[in-house]
Design an enzyme around this catalytic site. Structure first.
Site, PDB file in Angstrom:
ATOM      1  N   ARG A 231       0.869  -1.187   0.000  1.00 12.47           N
ATOM      2  CA  ARG A 231       0.000   0.000   0.000  1.00 12.47           C
ATOM      3  C   ARG A 231       0.903   1.233   0.000  1.00 12.47           C
ATOM      4  NH1 ARG A 231      -1.597   3.686   3.871  1.00 12.47           N
ATOM      5  NH2 ARG A 231      -3.743   4.458   3.865  1.00 12.47           N
TER       6      ARG A 231
ATOM      7  N   ASP B 255       1.557   4.552   0.676  1.00 19.91           N
ATOM      8  CA  ASP B 255       0.916   5.546   1.534  1.00 19.91           C
ATOM      9  C   ASP B 255       1.074   6.954   0.956  1.00 19.91           C
ATOM     10  OD1 ASP B 255      -0.218   6.297   4.181  1.00 19.91           O
ATOM     11  OD2 ASP B 255       1.712   7.311   4.407  1.00 19.91           O
TER      12      ASP B 255
ATOM     13  N   GLU C 248      -2.706   4.703  -2.135  1.00 17.66           N
ATOM     14  CA  GLU C 248      -3.596   5.428  -1.224  1.00 17.66           C
ATOM     15  C   GLU C 248      -3.784   6.844  -1.768  1.00 17.66           C
ATOM     16  OE1 GLU C 248      -4.461   7.509   2.955  1.00 17.66           O
ATOM     17  OE2 GLU C 248      -2.451   7.459   2.134  1.00 17.66           O
TER      18      GLU C 248
HETATM   19  C1  GLC Z   1      -2.002   8.124   5.208  1.00 19.86           C
HETATM   20  C2  GLC Z   1      -2.445   7.280   6.374  1.00 19.86           C
HETATM   21  C3  GLC Z   1      -2.687   8.156   7.565  1.00 19.86           C
HETATM   22  C4  GLC Z   1      -1.420   8.925   7.868  1.00 19.86           C
HETATM   23  C5  GLC Z   1      -0.867   9.643   6.632  1.00 19.86           C
HETATM   24  C6  GLC Z   1       0.532  10.119   6.829  1.00 19.86           C
HETATM   25  O1  GLC Z   1      -2.973   8.997   4.796  1.00 19.86           O
HETATM   26  O2  GLC Z   1      -3.591   6.547   6.041  1.00 19.86           O
HETATM   27  O3  GLC Z   1      -3.115   7.425   8.664  1.00 19.86           O
HETATM   28  O4  GLC Z   1      -1.683   9.880   8.867  1.00 19.86           O
HETATM   29  O5  GLC Z   1      -0.826   8.793   5.518  1.00 19.86           O
HETATM   30  O6  GLC Z   1       1.468   9.104   6.682  1.00 19.86           O
END
Ligand code: GLC
Length: 625
Positions: free
Chosen positions: A270, A272, A314
């Protein structure tokens, strides 16, 4: 003699392996080099990347290599109707990695064949953002286990045909990462891996065009480092330092980390916060073209070294920003993306009892190429942001600010006929904006009904919860449950007592799995049993009916009732119609499917899909006979 024979056998094997690598490399080499040079114009760093890729390939174990070969042949493996995900924090779920391994039977009972282990790499206590501030990409948090435990867990999962997903937090490192520590000591090489500024001129220029992610909990995009006498870019929390991907050393090293983790047996990476990874002055520093270049390179690198691995992006953005992360059919980027707008629109529908916007949203998703696989979910570990299509809502008289306020009031239980419980997240007093946190069950009314010991309200809450899951399973793509939702776990308010968590209301829906309640899963007189068994039935239907493959035709049908959503699915001669009542009233779906007889897969009864009555928060899965 024997030794010699063995050696020559081994030689043949390694020559064959080499051939596999070369073939994969050749397929992508021109494009990979082209893109790399476009960003970095650095031959020797590119050669280094290729050499290290080969090294990671050679280090990849036998089982993973055969997984690679099988999945290269069956590229659609993840689009099957048995795919069902579950996400959890390791400590909350089972204490540590070994604990997770011992709970695989429970996970299988949930019909789940893909687990997302929430961030587990080393992270400083109290400055971790739920693990999203990594201080060492090659080390597991001590309390959770070790890399050896991870190897063992992934191998155990693979034996049970389960896939393992992990976060690759590539936008930033923790301020405790060794690079950050050296940068803080003003080592130029390491400063160039982040964004350092010795005065506020450039930071203030950036602030003009870059929005804030955490306007309340971590305002601004820069942090002043007193000891280093510099500003550093921190899009998220001040202890999460943004990496500078203009530096090829950053890209290369992060790719080595990615491959190292892939070789631990991870099936789904994933990526991020991927839209944020490239920064340019005078831009919002989101979704810039270079981000796509990097993701495309990652896709090729994984196809060369570890083709069994999927990339999950994401991208929590509006639909037109999300879809480009799939790339094109010829030049794909991510294999899967989150269906985030659909998720938010679902809760809008719960609050308004009006499916119009949701139907439109599903029509948009359904019109996309079938190769695009979305992950569907009702909620995750993050807040729910109200990213809805306000252009459409405005025409209905719903202004953005007022409507967001209504939704936030509704889900806190203050407005409309709401039974929801939960809390706001990052309420911005300037823009009036706020997001929302709560578990699925709490948002459906389970928490309130339990507290008030109101049996009929509980029954209704459970119905809503199950109907939402039934509808989610019907969407095009792969459904993912948040651990605990399968037994209707409610909000956990204990985070308020923990000073490291108290300021971040997302912890309200990240509570520990309640194994005591999970003992009730087979007892349908309990809330847990009702939800678990209800879901189990849906999961089994999904697994057996091939119309649930993710590349089936999926469409919506007009029902002429504002609260009833109708979704159709068709695959290889089979057809299912799903009807979902988003209101607490008896309703009639004025559909008229005259193509034959249908059977309701839930009750087994024959039902004609013509003027169908649906009880409050009820649903049907009607299969054409
Ligand atoms: C993504 C994660 C979140 C986190 C952010 C910073 O959006 O899902 O939980 O705060 O990344 O890494």
């Amino acid at each position: 003699m024997r030794k010699k024979q063995l050696n020559s056998k081994e030689n043949i094997k390694s020559l064959e392996e080499e051939k596999i690598f070369q073939k994969r490399l050749e397929k992508h080499l021109d494009e990979l080099k082209w893109l790399y040079m476009e960003l970095y114009e650095n031959d020797s760093m590119f050669d280094e990347l290729c050499n290290r890729m080969k090294q990671f390939f050679l280090e990849r174990n036998k089982e993973l290599k055969s997984r690679d070969l099988a999945r290269e042949i069956n590229q659609d493996w993840y689009k099957q109707n048995d795919m069902l995900g579950m996400m959890f924090y390791i400590d909350n779920f089972a204490g540590n990695m070994k604990g997770v391994e011992s709970k695989l039977d429970y996970i299988q009972k949930c019909n789940v064949n893909y687990i997302h282990l929430m961030p587990f790499l080393d992270t400083p206590k109290g400055r971790s953002d739920g693990g999203y501030a990594v201080s060492d990409f090659r080390k597991v948090q001590k309390d959770l286990g070790s890399m050896k435990d991870l190897d063992s867990l992934t191998a155990a999962c693979h034996k049970k045909n389960m896939n393992v997903c992990m976060d690759f937090v590539m936008n930033h490192t923790s301020e405790d990462h060794e690079w950050a520590k050296k940068a803080r000591q003003k080592d130029g090489e390491y400063m160039s891996r982040y964004f350092f500024f010795d005065n506020e001129h450039e930071p203030s220029l950036y602030e003009k065009t870059v929005p804030q992610v955490f306007p309340t909990t971590a305002p601004g995009n820069f942090t002043w480092l007193e000891d280093a006498n510099h500003f550093v870019m921190t899009t998220f929390y001040p202890y999460q330092w943004d990496l500078n991907y203009k530096n090829p050393r950053v890209f290369n090293e992060m790719m080595y980390n990615f491959l190292y983790l892939a070789n631990r047996g991870i099936d789904i990476i994933r990526i991020d916060a991927v839209p944020y990874i490239w920064k340019e002055l005078n831009t919002p520093c989101r979704n810039l073209p270079q981000v796509h270049t990097i993701v495309r390179m990652m896709r090729m690198i994984s196809e060369i070294v570890c083709p069994a691995v999927l990339l999950l992006g994401e991208v929590v953005m509006e639909p037109e920003k999300v879809v480009p992360y799939f790339g094109t059919v010829k030049k794909p980027e991510c294999h899967m993306l989150y269906n985030v707008t659909t998720m938010a629109t679902t809760w809008h529908t719960v609050a308004t009892r009006d499916v119009k916007l949701l139907k439109r949203q599903l029509d948009i998703v359904n019109s996309l190429p079938k190769d695009y696989v979305f992950l569907n979910y009702l909620r995750c570990h993050d807040d729910i942001g109200w990213g809805l299509d306000y252009g459409i809502l405005r025409a209905e008289g719903m202004e953005e600010r007022a409507h967001k306020k209504y939704l936030n009031d509704y889900f806190q239980g203050y407005a409309g006929k709401s039974n929801s419980c939960g809390e706001l997240y990052n309420a911005d007093p300037v823009t009036g904006d706020a997001r929302f946190c709560g578990t699925t069950a709490s948002m459906c009314g389970v928490e309130k009904a339990g507290f008030e010991q109101d049996d009929s309200a509980m029954e209704q809450a459970i119905k809503l919860d199950l109907m939402l899951h039934a509808y989610m399973f019907m969407q095009s793509g792969i459904p993912v449950l948040y651990s605990g939702d399968e037994i209707g776990q409610v909000n956990d308010y204990t985070y308020k007592e923990n000073p490291d968590k108290a300021a971040d209301s997302r912890y309200i829906h990240r509570g520990a799995m309640n194994w005591k309640l999970a003992e009730n899963i087979e007892n349908t007189d309990t809330v847990e049993g009702k939800i678990f068994c209800g879901l189990k039935q849906l999961e089994q239907i999904r697994k057996t009916e091939k119309v649930f493959v993710s590349n089936a035709d999926t469409w919506t049908v007009e029902t002429w009732d504002s609260s009833i959503l109708c979704i159709g699915r068709y695959f290889e001669g089979e057809k299912i119609i799903g009807l979902f009542n988003f209101s607490e009233y008896d309703k009639t779906a004025w559909i008229d499917e005259k193509d034959g007889d249908y059977i309701d897969l839930i009750s087994g009864n024959e039902i004609k899909p013509v003027g169908v009555n649906i009880p409050p928060y009820g649903f049907y899965y009607l299969k054409k006979k």
